[in-house]
Scaffold this motif. Sequence first.
Motif, PDB file in Angstrom:
ATOM      1  N   ILE A 171       1.108  -1.268  -0.032  1.00  0.00           N
ATOM      2  CA  ILE A 171      -0.005   0.183  -0.086  1.00  0.00           C
ATOM      3  C   ILE A 171       1.039   1.275   0.112  1.00  0.00           C
ATOM      4  O   ILE A 171       1.849   1.355   0.848  1.00  0.00           O
ATOM      5  CB  ILE A 171      -0.897  -0.163   1.263  1.00  0.00           C
ATOM      6  CG1 ILE A 171      -1.853  -1.083   1.283  1.00  0.00           C
ATOM      7  CG2 ILE A 171      -1.877   1.498   1.258  1.00  0.00           C
ATOM      8  CD1 ILE A 171      -2.593  -1.329   2.481  1.00  0.00           C
ATOM      9  N   THR A 186       1.136   5.355  -0.036  1.00  0.00           N
ATOM     10  CA  THR A 186       0.905   6.740   0.136  1.00  0.00           C
ATOM     11  C   THR A 186       1.967   7.715  -0.270  1.00  0.00           C
ATOM     12  O   THR A 186       3.038   7.227  -0.853  1.00  0.00           O
ATOM     13  CB  THR A 186       0.550   6.989   1.738  1.00  0.00           C
ATOM     14  OG1 THR A 186       1.757   7.189   2.497  1.00  0.00           O
ATOM     15  CG2 THR A 186      -0.375   5.987   2.137  1.00  0.00           C
ATOM     16  N   LEU A 243      -3.544   0.125   6.445  1.00  0.00           N
ATOM     17  CA  LEU A 243      -3.419   1.507   6.526  1.00  0.00           C
ATOM     18  C   LEU A 243      -4.899   1.884   7.203  1.00  0.00           C
ATOM     19  O   LEU A 243      -5.622   1.531   6.733  1.00  0.00           O
ATOM     20  CB  LEU A 243      -3.082   2.198   5.249  1.00  0.00           C
ATOM     21  CG  LEU A 243      -3.190   3.849   5.367  1.00  0.00           C
ATOM     22  CD1 LEU A 243      -2.089   4.411   6.072  1.00  0.00           C
ATOM     23  CD2 LEU A 243      -3.094   4.375   3.776  1.00  0.00           C
ATOM     24  N   CYS A 281      -6.858   2.032  -6.687  1.00  0.00           N
ATOM     25  CA  CYS A 281      -6.352   3.396  -6.051  1.00  0.00           C
ATOM     26  C   CYS A 281      -7.517   4.257  -5.507  1.00  0.00           C
ATOM     27  O   CYS A 281      -8.420   4.175  -6.106  1.00  0.00           O
ATOM     28  CB  CYS A 281      -5.565   4.301  -7.254  1.00  0.00           C
ATOM     29  SG  CYS A 281      -4.872   5.712  -6.989  1.00  0.00           S
ATOM     30  N   TRP A 291      -3.755   8.945  10.737  1.00  0.00           N
ATOM     31  CA  TRP A 291      -3.449   7.582  10.025  1.00  0.00           C
ATOM     32  C   TRP A 291      -2.226   6.712  10.602  1.00  0.00           C
ATOM     33  O   TRP A 291      -1.360   7.293  11.007  1.00  0.00           O
ATOM     34  CB  TRP A 291      -3.368   7.964   8.211  1.00  0.00           C
ATOM     35  CG  TRP A 291      -4.341   8.766   7.708  1.00  0.00           C
ATOM     36  CD1 TRP A 291      -4.928   9.624   7.670  1.00  0.00           C
ATOM     37  CD2 TRP A 291      -5.250   7.759   7.012  1.00  0.00           C
ATOM     38  NE1 TRP A 291      -5.665   9.934   7.078  1.00  0.00           N
ATOM     39  CE2 TRP A 291      -5.936   8.914   6.346  1.00  0.00           C
ATOM     40  CE3 TRP A 291      -5.293   6.376   6.532  1.00  0.00           C
ATOM     41  CZ2 TRP A 291      -7.083   8.391   5.725  1.00  0.00           C
ATOM     42  CZ3 TRP A 291      -6.459   6.177   5.741  1.00  0.00           C
ATOM     43  CH2 TRP A 291      -7.292   7.023   5.114  1.00  0.00           C
ATOM     44  N   ILE A 298      -4.210   7.081  -1.977  1.00  0.00           N
ATOM     45  CA  ILE A 298      -3.445   5.891  -1.436  1.00  0.00           C
ATOM     46  C   ILE A 298      -3.729   4.822  -2.575  1.00  0.00           C
ATOM     47  O   ILE A 298      -4.851   4.572  -3.452  1.00  0.00           O
ATOM     48  CB  ILE A 298      -4.536   4.970  -0.450  1.00  0.00           C
ATOM     49  CG1 ILE A 298      -4.735   6.112   0.715  1.00  0.00           C
ATOM     50  CG2 ILE A 298      -3.996   3.939   0.185  1.00  0.00           C
ATOM     51  CD1 ILE A 298      -5.897   5.697   1.744  1.00  0.00           C
TER      52      ILE A 298
END
Length: 299
Positions: free
Chosen positions: A123, A125, A134, A262, A273, A288
């Motif tokens: 994942i 960011t 996340l 996405c 987060w 993300i």
Amino acid sequence: MYIVIINTHSGRHGNLRKYEEIKASLVFDDIPFYMDSQNESFWETIRETCHEMDHLIKGIVVIGGDGSLHHCINQLNNLQLPFGLIPSGSGNDFAKAMSIPSAPVKAMERILCNKQSCSLDLIKTKDHSILSILSAGLDAESALRVEDSNIKKTLNSFFIGKFIYIVTVFQIIRSFSPFTLTLTFKEGEERHFHNVWLIAVGNTAYYGGGVPMCPKAKPSDGQLDIVVVHDVSLIKLLFCLPSVFVKKHISLPFVSSLRSECVHVETNKKVNWQGDGEAVEASASMTISCKPKSVKFMV
């Protein structure tokens, strides 16, 4: 030869004993590094060692928990070496998802017998890579408070550290303030949610010491599994909380489950987060994405 990174931070001397147990039982060449701090010089020394011994290093073995593995991947994945894990944390959620043995010698035997590493998704960011889940909301606030909790050290000493996640949820749930949420997918579709208690974006199923929040998530399918808990009262949420432990929460009317490669997340206020149990950032806007098959593992 293997690079072995041992988490010795915050009194985790049990990890040293596990390393010594492995070395006494198995024959393999390695270069140990002790993660009692995570300054840039620590990581740079490992990178330099890997570059200097490029033709000899077979992989990077981490003796620690989800957080230790998280930092190692974020710092060292660009070396293109496979990772292995000897689980030794309070949660060990990634180990559970990948069925890695809890016994250190058996976990290392599995790594040594590995003939070909597998490639897993991450994942992504803007600034972080996450292996497991996340999330933002009640669960993230709980995970972040756990990291600062003295109770965690006490429970870890009795080998029941994962229960601190459950204890902490009940500590903060009455004061937690839900938020509104908009998800925008790359195809242009939008989904709006109100009174949101949490959003979890999963690459694997588990977090918080074995809670299967994203039970359908698979770490090599190129997809994010997104779970949103919304539009439910506190009393009803508490009443239905046990359903998550038997993977029945996905069918509840106030739990939405989605999948995408996405997603862009907008909230009406800045929220904290967490990823793999570690602080990621506080934000009201985040993109993300799933980065397919971008990390190698010896499992």
